[in-house]
Every structure is written in C-alpha cells, then in structure tokens.
Motif scaffolding. Structure first.
Motif, PDB file in Angstrom:
ATOM      1  N   GLU A  91       0.622  -1.159  -0.074  1.00 40.04           N
ATOM      2  CA  GLU A  91       0.059   0.065   0.104  1.00 40.04           C
ATOM      3  C   GLU A  91       0.913   1.208  -0.046  1.00 40.04           C
ATOM      4  O   GLU A  91       1.905   1.402   0.454  1.00 40.04           O
ATOM      5  CB  GLU A  91      -0.885  -0.031   1.240  1.00 40.04           C
ATOM      6  CG  GLU A  91      -2.228  -0.894   1.320  1.00 40.04           C
ATOM      7  CD  GLU A  91      -2.837  -0.770   2.534  1.00 40.04           C
ATOM      8  OE1 GLU A  91      -3.728  -0.276   2.753  1.00 40.04           O
ATOM      9  OE2 GLU A  91      -2.462  -1.547   3.405  1.00 40.04           O
ATOM     10  N   VAL A  92       0.451   2.306  -0.669  1.00 37.26           N
ATOM     11  CA  VAL A  92       0.911   3.520  -0.365  1.00 37.26           C
ATOM     12  C   VAL A  92      -0.159   4.615   0.005  1.00 37.26           C
ATOM     13  O   VAL A  92      -1.477   4.261   0.007  1.00 37.26           O
ATOM     14  CB  VAL A  92       1.625   4.132  -1.859  1.00 37.26           C
ATOM     15  CG1 VAL A  92       2.706   3.126  -2.449  1.00 37.26           C
ATOM     16  CG2 VAL A  92       0.500   4.257  -2.846  1.00 37.26           C
ATOM     17  N   SER A  93       0.329   5.798   0.309  1.00 33.87           N
ATOM     18  CA  SER A  93      -0.702   6.817   0.800  1.00 33.87           C
ATOM     19  C   SER A  93      -0.842   7.754  -0.298  1.00 33.87           C
ATOM     20  O   SER A  93       0.108   8.764  -0.567  1.00 33.87           O
ATOM     21  CB  SER A  93      -0.250   7.333   2.091  1.00 33.87           C
ATOM     22  OG  SER A  93      -1.199   8.331   2.455  1.00 33.87           O
ATOM     23  N   ALA A  94      -1.986   7.763  -0.806  1.00 33.89           N
ATOM     24  CA  ALA A  94      -2.266   8.874  -1.776  1.00 33.89           C
ATOM     25  C   ALA A  94      -2.922  10.385  -1.135  1.00 33.89           C
ATOM     26  O   ALA A  94      -2.916  11.590  -1.833  1.00 33.89           O
ATOM     27  CB  ALA A  94      -3.503   8.391  -2.829  1.00 33.89           C
ATOM     28  N   ASN A  95      -2.856  10.256   0.285  1.00 34.15           N
ATOM     29  CA  ASN A  95      -3.138  11.470   0.931  1.00 34.15           C
ATOM     30  C   ASN A  95      -1.854  12.326   1.199  1.00 34.15           C
ATOM     31  O   ASN A  95      -2.010  13.339   1.624  1.00 34.15           O
ATOM     32  CB  ASN A  95      -3.506  10.911   2.391  1.00 34.15           C
ATOM     33  CG  ASN A  95      -5.112  10.449   2.166  1.00 34.15           C
ATOM     34  OD1 ASN A  95      -5.608  10.651   1.382  1.00 34.15           O
ATOM     35  ND2 ASN A  95      -5.240   9.428   3.266  1.00 34.15           N
ATOM     36  N   HIS A  96      -0.828  11.837   0.547  1.00 41.32           N
ATOM     37  CA  HIS A  96       0.447  12.839   0.278  1.00 41.32           C
ATOM     38  C   HIS A  96       0.541  13.787  -0.725  1.00 41.32           C
ATOM     39  O   HIS A  96       1.126  14.613  -1.105  1.00 41.32           O
ATOM     40  CB  HIS A  96       1.641  11.943   0.181  1.00 41.32           C
ATOM     41  CG  HIS A  96       2.062  11.091   1.191  1.00 41.32           C
ATOM     42  ND1 HIS A  96       1.576  11.268   2.570  1.00 41.32           N
ATOM     43  CD2 HIS A  96       2.736   9.946   1.325  1.00 41.32           C
ATOM     44  CE1 HIS A  96       2.309  10.377   3.415  1.00 41.32           C
ATOM     45  NE2 HIS A  96       2.843   9.635   2.763  1.00 41.32           N
ATOM     46  N   ALA A  97      -0.870  13.752  -1.371  1.00 37.62           N
ATOM     47  CA  ALA A  97      -1.098  14.781  -2.291  1.00 37.62           C
ATOM     48  C   ALA A  97      -2.785  15.174  -2.162  1.00 37.62           C
ATOM     49  O   ALA A  97      -3.345  14.587  -1.569  1.00 37.62           O
ATOM     50  CB  ALA A  97      -0.968  14.279  -3.651  1.00 37.62           C
ATOM     51  N   LYS A  98      -2.908  16.515  -2.833  1.00 33.94           N
ATOM     52  CA  LYS A  98      -4.264  16.953  -2.743  1.00 33.94           C
ATOM     53  C   LYS A  98      -4.792  17.633  -3.999  1.00 33.94           C
ATOM     54  O   LYS A  98      -3.836  17.866  -5.046  1.00 33.94           O
ATOM     55  CB  LYS A  98      -4.627  18.020  -1.483  1.00 33.94           C
ATOM     56  CG  LYS A  98      -4.128  17.533  -0.204  1.00 33.94           C
ATOM     57  CD  LYS A  98      -5.075  16.834   0.300  1.00 33.94           C
ATOM     58  CE  LYS A  98      -4.833  16.394   1.655  1.00 33.94           C
ATOM     59  NZ  LYS A  98      -5.906  15.321   2.265  1.00 33.94           N
ATOM     60  N   GLY A  99      -6.069  17.472  -4.109  1.00 31.71           N
ATOM     61  CA  GLY A  99      -6.684  18.080  -5.595  1.00 31.71           C
ATOM     62  C   GLY A  99      -6.137  17.651  -6.931  1.00 31.71           C
ATOM     63  O   GLY A  99      -6.011  16.306  -7.000  1.00 31.71           O
ATOM     64  N   THR A 100      -5.805  18.606  -7.933  1.00 31.53           N
ATOM     65  CA  THR A 100      -5.100  17.764  -8.973  1.00 31.53           C
ATOM     66  C   THR A 100      -3.898  16.990  -8.864  1.00 31.53           C
ATOM     67  O   THR A 100      -3.607  16.116  -9.626  1.00 31.53           O
ATOM     68  CB  THR A 100      -4.950  18.993 -10.261  1.00 31.53           C
ATOM     69  OG1 THR A 100      -3.773  19.972  -9.161  1.00 31.53           O
ATOM     70  CG2 THR A 100      -6.224  19.757 -10.352  1.00 31.53           C
ATOM     71  N   GLN A 101      -3.158  17.219  -7.696  1.00 30.68           N
ATOM     72  CA  GLN A 101      -1.750  16.675  -7.687  1.00 30.68           C
ATOM     73  C   GLN A 101      -2.269  15.051  -7.312  1.00 30.68           C
ATOM     74  O   GLN A 101      -1.637  14.122  -7.733  1.00 30.68           O
ATOM     75  CB  GLN A 101      -0.868  17.168  -6.560  1.00 30.68           C
ATOM     76  CG  GLN A 101      -0.465  18.526  -7.227  1.00 30.68           C
ATOM     77  CD  GLN A 101       0.422  18.385  -8.359  1.00 30.68           C
ATOM     78  OE1 GLN A 101       0.126  18.749  -9.431  1.00 30.68           O
ATOM     79  NE2 GLN A 101       1.622  17.881  -8.077  1.00 30.68           N
ATOM     80  N   LYS A 102      -3.222  14.966  -6.459  1.00 33.17           N
ATOM     81  CA  LYS A 102      -3.697  13.392  -5.875  1.00 33.17           C
ATOM     82  C   LYS A 102      -4.405  12.886  -7.247  1.00 33.17           C
ATOM     83  O   LYS A 102      -4.006  11.931  -7.384  1.00 33.17           O
ATOM     84  CB  LYS A 102      -4.796  13.692  -4.734  1.00 33.17           C
ATOM     85  CG  LYS A 102      -5.125  12.424  -4.377  1.00 33.17           C
ATOM     86  CD  LYS A 102      -6.017  12.379  -3.065  1.00 33.17           C
ATOM     87  CE  LYS A 102      -6.640  11.163  -2.586  1.00 33.17           C
ATOM     88  NZ  LYS A 102      -7.310  11.147  -1.432  1.00 33.17           N
TER      89      LYS A 102
END
Length: 333
Positions: A91-102
C-alpha cells in the motif's frame, strides 16, 4: 483428561497472557522479514532501503492485522507491506497529495506497469497492489512517485519534529556505550489512555543492554507548551506508562524481536548483542529537545526541573544540536 477448576483458570490466564503478548508486539515473524533478504519476494525493497541516498527507514508493525512492515521517508509512509493470501500486499498513501496533484498521482499509480487498485473509496486514499514477488522496477517507480509527492506536500519546513525523529533514529544507533533507537511512533493497542512516546531505545553500556528508554522529541516552542503535546503532559504520561501500565513488560520481548530482525537483515547498524528479556533491568524516560524547543526549555528550565523533582520523575532532558557530538550528548550512557 479432566483438569481441576484451579488448573483450568491457570491455563486460561497463561493463554490470555500469551495472546496479549502476541497482540502487543511490533516485531514481525521471522518468515516474513526473511522475504526481504536476497532473492526473497520482497528483496528489492531492502536493497532500496540500504541505498545510502534513499533516505528510507524500515520499521516493524507486527501488531497490525495482518502483520506489516512499513517503510518511511522523513517519517512519512512510502510503503506498507503485508502478507496476503495471494502474495504480498503493498500500500501507498495518496493522501500525500491533494486536488489535481492527487488525481495525477492516482492515475500514475493505476497505470501500467504498476497497476495499483484505486477504484474504491479506501483505495483512493490507500492504493494497493497484491503480487507474489516484486522487482526493482516496481520499487524504483513507486519510490520516485511517493518521495516526490512527500517532498511537494510536506515541503521543507513543515512537520519539523517528524524530520528530527528520523534524524535521531538514524543517528542514535550506538550499541556499545549509548542508545540504540529501534522504533518510532509507538501506539499502544486497545488503549486511548496510554502514553505514546516518539521513540523506544535500548541503553547499552560496554556493549551490554541495560534498559529500555522511552523518548519524547520536541522541536518547537509550541510543542513544549502545556496542553495535549506539552512537556509536562509527556512527563506525566511516560512516568505513568512505566509505573502503572499492564503492558510495559511486553516492551522487553518486543525490543528483542525487533533488534533481532534488524540484525538478521543487517540493517540500521545492528548490535552485536541482541537484548534478551532478562537483560532489561529497568525502564527509563528521556526528553530530547531540538531547535526552538531548546530556547523554550532555557526560558523555563527552573520550573520544569522543579516539576520533575516534585513528582520524583527519573527523566533526563537532553539538548541535541548540530554542534553537539552524540558521544558528548549521551556521555552518561
């Protein structure tokens, strides 16, 4: 065979204790961590972690269900790796980015050759892949994606204490005459009232393990002020944990299991002597101050030391700066 009521109660108590220990130990099974060795299914991850330029740290999370090994960069998750019926789940965390970056991050993770699952609500936050084995291409691609995201999202000034914790984890690995830090970000399972120190270490003297040390790290003035994260709050919490918690002795076996695994992996400057439960004579507490937290302490040292004396706390407060050698800092050890 029939047992007396007293015998049955003793067996039940013993089994409960064994189950509680297994459930309250961050060490993982040897069969799991051995998959990170050589040609094991997870070998490319360990090779990346051992790269001096990667900035990665491996830590054990055996009290997760299922047991897991998590790899961090600046104390932020890069990979969470666990055993699955179809292989190994990463698993990785996509919460390390927000909005368009996510959105862009999720698209890259979902694309070939990575093929992370991203189609559920949970997977939008924690994309995952399940494979029987992993190669260096997968490791390098996900490393680059996640570390770039962490750098962009957290920047250079945010989360100062997390960075200092990682620096101290790397630096405090002296198993001759000093402290060997073996775990960070402790959380006691099934308890909201237990203290959660930033670090656990074993104190060594002449190469022999002596004690388990609970360490709190403070890097900013704000973090030292009274309140949920204040200095006196943590002084109270750590003292309560080592004197009152029914879970405290579990930390002895945990220290052995985690340090034994580091030695098996030849990672984190492994000590020659792995502490056995009987080697741990006592528990100690320590607060390490860095950056502006040192200024706060200098302004309030008399009051803080009086608080320690008043409550009869056996807790050292240490200052860590680039100008102080670690050998000088921990010359008491």
């Amino acid at each position: 065979m029939r047992y007396s009521k007293n015998t049955v109660e003793k067996i039940a108590t013993r089994n409960d204790a064994i189950e509680a220990l297994a459930d309250d130990n961050r060490g993982v099974s040897q069969a799991f961590w051995e998959e990170f060795l050589g040609n094991g299914a997870l070998g490319p991850f360990l090779a990346k972690i051992k790269d001096d330029d990667s900035g990665l740290q491996l830590r054990f999370r055996g009290n997760n269900t299922p047991e897991a090994i998590t790899v961090y960069y600046n104390n932020h998750m890069v990979w969470k790796i666990s055993k699955h019926t179809r292989g190994y789940k990463v698993e990785v965390s996509a919460n390390h980015a927000k909005g368009t970056q996510k959105t862009k991050l999720l698209e890259k993770l979902n694309s070939e050759p990575l093929c992370f699952v991203t189609d559920s609500k949970h997977a939008q936050s924690y994309p995952y892949v399940i494979r029987k084995t992993y190669d260096s291409l997968f490791v390098d691609m996900t490393y680059n994606l996640m570390v770039d995201s962490i750098k962009d999202f957290f920047g250079t000034e945010k989360y100062q204490e997390k960075k200092k914790q990682q620096e101290l984890f790397d630096a405090l690995a002296d198993s001759q005459n000093g402290l060997y830090v073996y775990d960070l970000e402790f959380k006691q399972r099934r308890s909201r009232c237990e203290n959660e120190p930033d670090m656990f270490a074993v104190s060594y003297s002449d190469g022999k393990p002596q004690s388990v040390v609970l360490i709190e790290v403070k890097s900013t003035r704000k973090a030292c002020e009274n309140g949920i994260s204040g200095l006196t709050k943590h002084l109270d919490g750590m003292h309560h944990y080592i004197t009152e918690s029914p879970n405290i002795n579990n930390r002895k076996q945990e220290a052995h299991d985690i340090i034994f695994a580091y030695k098996g992996l030849n990672l984190h400057n492994p000590p020659k002597v792995v502490p056995n439960v009987e080697d741990i004579k006592r528990f100690e507490t320590m607060i390490i101050l860095t950056d502006t937290a040192i200024e706060y302490y200098h302004d309030h040292a008399d009051d803080i030391q009086e608080y320690i004396r008043k409550h009869d706390y056996n807790c050292e407060i240490m200052e860590w700066t680039e100008s102080k050698m670690l050998k000088q800092l921990f010359k008491h050890s």
